[in-house]
Design a protein around this motif. Sequence first.
Motif, short mmCIF file in Angstrom:
data_model
loop_
_atom_site.label_atom_id
_atom_site.label_comp_id
_atom_site.label_asym_id
_atom_site.label_seq_id
_atom_site.Cartn_x
_atom_site.Cartn_y
_atom_site.Cartn_z
N TRP A 69 -63.15 81.31 25.54
CA TRP A 69 -64.34 81.34 26.39
C TRP A 69 -64.24 80.29 27.49
O TRP A 69 -64.56 80.56 28.65
N GLU B 117 -61.90 81.33 30.20
CA GLU B 117 -62.54 82.32 31.06
C GLU B 117 -63.46 81.64 32.07
O GLU B 117 -63.48 82.02 33.26
N ASP C 126 -61.57 79.99 34.83
CA ASP C 126 -61.10 80.99 35.79
C ASP C 126 -62.22 81.42 36.74
O ASP C 126 -61.98 81.75 37.90
#
Length: 274
Positions: free
Chosen positions: A98, A101, A104
């Motif tokens: 998580w 992510e 990103d």
Amino acid sequence: MAFFYRVFTTVEKNIWAKEIEAFLNENDLGVDMVGVVEEEDKDNLDATPVCLIFIDGQDRELAALVYDKREESEILEDELDEFHSLVDEMAPEVNRAWVHEQLDKTVGCFAFEIKEAGLEEAAWSAIATIAEWLRNETNGFEQSDGGQITNENGAVVLTTPDDFDEDDFEEFDEDDEDDEDDEEFEGEEDSDDSDYEEEYEYGDDEEEFYDDEEDADDDSEEDEASDGEGEDDAEEDEDDEWENFVAAIRVGDAWVEKTIESEEDLDNFLAGNA
């Protein structure tokens, strides 16, 4: 070594000097703000600050805040790569995906450089309130140097294990290192033997030496007599020092939150047990 506290933003939102100043005024945090502009803009009253300095009622600097926009920053992209590496060393492992992510998705970063006065309880509470507001406004997450990473709700989702070597991920500033080396050299150059002589000026006094030795023996006997009681007190002190915090484990597309109240709770969290 500076201490940094960051809010990584995943939503672009125009929040800077005016908006932050309004938040401070509305919430009466006991903190004021001063904007720092580029040298060429020092006479321009409408110039946008490049850095915000938070001060208390005694005009002490508590923290400096800068914002880096990912698409415009020369350093944020590299820093995000470093944070990806940092995440891979943190626990619990189940939450790493998580955070990767979110890194990103990051579009910017509010970075607080916390000054010494900013670590005091009242000041830290004010800074944490500002950081929480920024996180909520930008669907962001928080990170502290060598410490913890939160989710969008402020719950701790990653922390550094006891055997983690944070030196591997300390920010390197060549100028700071040179300054530290200069200070160390100057300290060595200015030093003399006066401290050494003062500490041992009674070293030839045999009678005083033996008196100290007898006192040490007496202290040792007292320590032995109170070993059990001391252990109990230490355990109580350790319990008193424990600070509860909310942690979360990622299960599917949701968070399972739990208040960490003991070492056993912490061990379960680090193991990824929801």
